[in-house]
Each structure stands twice: as C-alpha cells, then as structure tokens.
Enzyme design. Structure first.
Site, PDB file in Angstrom:
ATOM      1  N   ASN A  34       0.892  -0.591   0.102  1.00 17.77           N
ATOM      2  CA  ASN A  34       0.112  -0.058   0.030  1.00 17.77           C
ATOM      3  C   ASN A  34       1.096   0.842  -0.032  1.00 17.77           C
ATOM      4  O   ASN A  34       0.535   2.690   0.574  1.00 17.77           O
ATOM      5  CB  ASN A  34      -0.913   0.449   1.459  1.00 17.77           C
ATOM      6  CG  ASN A  34      -1.839  -1.552   1.006  1.00 17.77           C
ATOM      7  OD1 ASN A  34      -2.531  -1.432   0.300  1.00 17.77           O
ATOM      8  ND2 ASN A  34      -2.458  -1.713   2.453  1.00 17.77           N
ATOM      9  N   HIS A 118     -14.367  -2.617   5.456  1.00 15.82           N
ATOM     10  CA  HIS A 118     -13.090  -2.839   6.517  1.00 15.82           C
ATOM     11  C   HIS A 118     -13.073  -4.014   7.734  1.00 15.82           C
ATOM     12  O   HIS A 118     -14.087  -3.794   8.783  1.00 15.82           O
ATOM     13  CB  HIS A 118     -12.028  -2.203   6.901  1.00 15.82           C
ATOM     14  CG  HIS A 118     -10.517  -2.293   6.686  1.00 15.82           C
ATOM     15  ND1 HIS A 118     -10.122  -3.043   7.847  1.00 15.82           N
ATOM     16  CD2 HIS A 118      -9.863  -3.164   5.817  1.00 15.82           C
ATOM     17  CE1 HIS A 118      -8.658  -3.482   8.110  1.00 15.82           C
ATOM     18  NE2 HIS A 118      -8.806  -3.690   6.398  1.00 15.82           N
ATOM     19  N   GLU A 159     -16.704   3.589   3.551  1.00 21.32           N
ATOM     20  CA  GLU A 159     -15.140   3.493   2.818  1.00 21.32           C
ATOM     21  C   GLU A 159     -14.856   4.517   2.495  1.00 21.32           C
ATOM     22  O   GLU A 159     -15.666   4.567   1.368  1.00 21.32           O
ATOM     23  CB  GLU A 159     -13.983   2.778   3.083  1.00 21.32           C
ATOM     24  CG  GLU A 159     -14.530   1.522   3.941  1.00 21.32           C
ATOM     25  CD  GLU A 159     -13.419   0.258   3.812  1.00 21.32           C
ATOM     26  OE1 GLU A 159     -12.906   0.152   2.576  1.00 21.32           O
ATOM     27  OE2 GLU A 159     -13.840  -0.840   5.023  1.00 21.32           O
ATOM     28  N   SER A 163     -10.780  -1.072   0.429  1.00 22.40           N
ATOM     29  CA  SER A 163     -10.029  -1.904   0.163  1.00 22.40           C
ATOM     30  C   SER A 163     -10.053  -2.861  -0.494  1.00 22.40           C
ATOM     31  O   SER A 163      -8.682  -2.539  -1.164  1.00 22.40           O
ATOM     32  CB  SER A 163      -9.369  -1.642   1.532  1.00 22.40           C
ATOM     33  OG  SER A 163     -10.594  -3.171   1.954  1.00 22.40           O
ATOM     34  N   ASP A 188     -13.656   6.017   6.567  1.00 23.02           N
ATOM     35  CA  ASP A 188     -12.744   5.014   6.569  1.00 23.02           C
ATOM     36  C   ASP A 188     -11.881   6.290   4.908  1.00 23.02           C
ATOM     37  O   ASP A 188     -12.164   5.243   4.023  1.00 23.02           O
ATOM     38  CB  ASP A 188     -12.252   4.075   6.687  1.00 23.02           C
ATOM     39  CG  ASP A 188     -11.246   3.286   6.722  1.00 23.02           C
ATOM     40  OD1 ASP A 188     -10.667   4.252   6.291  1.00 23.02           O
ATOM     41  OD2 ASP A 188     -11.354   2.275   6.863  1.00 23.02           O
ATOM     42  N   HIS A 191      -7.597   4.232   2.131  1.00 27.27           N
ATOM     43  CA  HIS A 191      -7.121   4.251   0.759  1.00 27.27           C
ATOM     44  C   HIS A 191      -6.386   5.061   0.230  1.00 27.27           C
ATOM     45  O   HIS A 191      -6.601   5.438  -1.153  1.00 27.27           O
ATOM     46  CB  HIS A 191      -7.172   3.264   0.452  1.00 27.27           C
ATOM     47  CG  HIS A 191      -6.946   1.862   0.418  1.00 27.27           C
ATOM     48  ND1 HIS A 191      -6.000   1.080   0.436  1.00 27.27           N
ATOM     49  CD2 HIS A 191      -7.734   1.150   2.030  1.00 27.27           C
ATOM     50  CE1 HIS A 191      -5.524   0.131   1.741  1.00 27.27           C
ATOM     51  NE2 HIS A 191      -7.191   0.037   2.080  1.00 27.27           N
ATOM     52  N   LYS A 222      -0.858   3.229   4.943  1.00 26.05           N
ATOM     53  CA  LYS A 222      -0.422   3.429   3.475  1.00 26.05           C
ATOM     54  C   LYS A 222       0.151   4.231   2.595  1.00 26.05           C
ATOM     55  O   LYS A 222       1.187   4.405   3.231  1.00 26.05           O
ATOM     56  CB  LYS A 222      -2.013   2.855   2.960  1.00 26.05           C
ATOM     57  CG  LYS A 222      -2.642   2.202   3.827  1.00 26.05           C
ATOM     58  CD  LYS A 222      -3.915   1.800   3.510  1.00 26.05           C
ATOM     59  CE  LYS A 222      -4.891   1.230   4.744  1.00 26.05           C
ATOM     60  NZ  LYS A 222      -4.013  -0.474   5.206  1.00 26.05           N
TER      61      LYS A 222
END
Ligand SMILES: Cc1ncc(COP(=O)(O)O)c(C=O)c1O
Length: 367
Positions: A34, A118, A159, A163, A188, A191, A222
């Site tokens: 990541n 997640h 998110e 992910s 979230d 990423h 990440k």
C-alpha cells in the site's frame, strides 16, 4: 500440549485452499503493497531528517506517561491540513476504527454500514451495544430504505475508497441522505489518504464535506509510508474518545519515533504530484475486460476459487510480477481476486505486461 482443536481448524482452512501463510517479499515488481507514493520504498522520511533520533518508547498510555508535546503538535497540524476541528492519533487504523465504532453508539442506537466495510469497522460495530445493519455495497436505495427505520442516534459508515474493490463511495449522495435523515456520517479514508485530492487530503476534503462528517479516519500505514492513524472530528468527539475509547485508553501510546515519521510524511506527501500523476497514468491503462471499474490505485481482477486465484498469482510471480491473491473468507465466495495495487514506481511496461498476461487468456483458470 494438546492442540488438536487448533490443528482441526487449520486443516479445514487448508482443505478450503484458504490457509494463510506469511511470505517475505523479494525484489519482484511490487503490485501488492500500500506504499502507493513510494514514500517508504524510497526512504523519503529518513532522508527528510537525517541524523535525528527519536525515542522508541512512549513509556505509557496517553492518559498516563505517554503524552508528549510532539504528539499534540502533530495532531493539531493534521487537523489543520484536513480542515478538521480536532484530531486524535491512534496506534493503527484497526485500533482507530475498532475503538471509534465500539464506543460511539450505545443501547437503543443504530449503525448502518456498507456491506464491504473493512474488518476493523465491522469488528468495532460487533463490539458496540447499538443495533447494526449492513446496506448493499454503495447502494443508496438500500441505505435510504434502512434509514427510514432508523432508531436512536444513528450512524452511517463507509469507506471513501474500498480496500478490496478500489471503487469509491457515492459521498455526495450519502451526505445528502445523512442530512435528510439527520444521522451521523463516518468515513474511513485509509486508501484515499495521500492519493485523492490535489494534495492527497482525501475524498471528503476534496469534495468539501469536512463539516458534514461526524468522523473521518485517515491511516498512516499506506500512502504515507508510516504506521498509525488519526480520527478527525469535533473537539467534543476528541474528548469523548479520550474518555470512552478503550483501545486509546488501555494501550501504550505511539512512540515519538513513529510520530516524528508521521509529522515528516505530512510535510512530504502533499507535494508528491508527479507520483500521483504517474499512478493516474497507470490507472488509465486498465478498464479492459475482467477488471473491476476503479479510478484508484486499487485494481481488481476477479478469479473465482481460492485455488485458481492462487495459481494465477504464482504464474505472475514466474513473470517477475508480485500480485497477491485475496481469498475467501477475506472476500465473499466466488469473489476471490487478484488485488493489484499501483505505485508511482511501477513502470508502464511492467503494468502493460501484467494486464496482457491477465487478459490474453494465457492464464489457466479451472472450472
Ligand atoms: C479500509 C481500511 N481501514 C482500516 C485499515 C486498518 O489500518 P491499519 O493497517 O493502519 O491498521 C485498513 C488496512 O488494511 C483498511 O484497508
């Protein structure tokens, strides 16, 4: 010692082709980490403060011995960067998500979460005393239907960049539903951090929804090339977490050596436009048959069956391309996939080779 009960579970995993094993990476082309911007690989943090040493021990939890000026200063800098009122640093994204979701809603409240959220979010929700319901992935109709039966204090969890699929949440529409139903939105940004937005401040910031979110979680492990995470929100939320969030209260604080790295990364990643451009260029090579649609550094090629996806990952390894298989039960049965993460240091040539191997039919899929 009798451990047959453990062996039995491991054997079940093995029979399902789902046994997880640890591997040490070698120098094949990295399509699995990541470290999107290459901050860790290229040692940018170490280069930014050579000859400086920071303590490896924080010597206690934040509420006892583990609070220190640099951690509070860094929290203020991070809050300013993301346009939030306050920030609280955690040891990891897992801790932040688990801690937040397990303490923020109580008996009589409700948490609605995207089905593909997640594990750290779902584990926190499971630990909460609130009722919880998942809504179909990115499905606004299903979310609205469930919002109509909301109860108590209600939270919607998603998110910004997923992910395992690399797709993005329809944030504008979710914000408007949250406004309409007067519920709290939690996003979230694990990423999205470092990649989405002109300076990598994340999707919420890019769309100007900072004030529409109850909480945002940014992780440092990440694209930022470090470790740890932060929860952004109001000063009241920060005070609440300091008082009620168990992974924050009952764990040794993140040490100065880690916070110095996080602080340094926040000075580095906003300016890495060339790296973000290179990743965008690599993303533009995808979009052909077999790949899930994604405009982020996470691209997916679904190959149903644990054995199939593992075999194709091995074929890619033989071609010097390291792409990790994501197996059931991490993803739903039949959705096993190669998760291809793109980095500023991946070349067009090796990426075209990867795409060509996967789409040319030269890989052998059973069934
Ligand atoms: C969406 C998402 N949230 C949270 C986490 C957990 O973050 P960390 O690795 O910092 O514990 C991850 C890590 O895999 C993730 O993908």
């Amino acid at each position: 010692m009798k451990e047959e009960f453990l062996d039995r579970k491991l054997q079940e995993r093995t029979a399902a082709g789902a046994l997880r094993v640890l591997r040490i990476a070698d120098n094949r082309a990295d399509y699995y980490s990541n470290d999107y911007l290459g901050i860790s690989r290229n040692g940018l943090i170490e280069a930014s403060h050579p000859n400086t040493q920071f303590a490896h021990g924080s010597t206690g939890s934040r509420l006892l011995a583990g609070n220190y000026p640099m951690i509070e200063e860094t929290e203020k800098e991070i809050a300013t960067f993301h346009d939030a009122e306050a920030a609280l640093i955690f040891n990891s994204g897992y801790d932040a998500n688990f801690g937040l979701l397990s303490c923020v809603a109580g008996k009589g409240d409700m948490i609605l979460y995207d089905k593909l959220s997640h594990a750290s979010l779902r584990d926190g929700i499971r630990q909460s005393f609130a009722d919880s319901l998942s809504f179909a992935h990115n499905d606004l109709g299903d979310l609205e239907k469930k919002l109509k039966n909301k109860k108590g204090n209600c939270f919607v969890v998603t998110e910004s960049v997923f992910s395992m699929d690399g797709d993005m949440a329809p944030l504008a529409e979710m914000v408007s539903l949250c406004r309409q139903f007067k519920v709290h939105l939690i996003v979230d940004e694990a990423h999205a951090t470092g990649f989405i937005g002109e300076r990598g401040a994340g999707l919420v910031h890019d769309l100007g929804f900072q004030n529409e979110c109850f909480a945002r979680i940014h992780t440092f492990g990440k694209a930022l090339g470090c470790h740890g995470a932060v929860i952004l929100g109001s000063q009241t939320l920060r005070n609440y977490l300091i008082n009620f969030c168990r992974p924050f209260i009952y764990s040794t604080a993140i040490p100065p050596v880690s916070v110095a790295a996080i602080k340094a990364s926040y000075k580095i990643f906003p300016a890495l436009n060339r790296e973000r451009d290179q990743i965008r260029h690599l993303i533009s090579l995808f979009g052909c048959d077999g790949f899930k649609k994604s405009v982020t550094p996470i691209q997916c090629f679904v190959i149903p069956g644990n054995d199939n996806v593992k075999r194709i990952s091995r074929q890619l390894l033989e071609n010097n391309l390291d792409v990790r298989p994501i197996l059931y039960p991490t993803v739903p049965l039949g959705e096993e996939r190669l998760r291809i993460t793109l980095h500023s240091y991946n070349t067009v040539e090796e990426t075209e080779k990867l795409i060509s191997i996967l789409t040319s039919g030269s890989v052998m899929v059973d069934g």
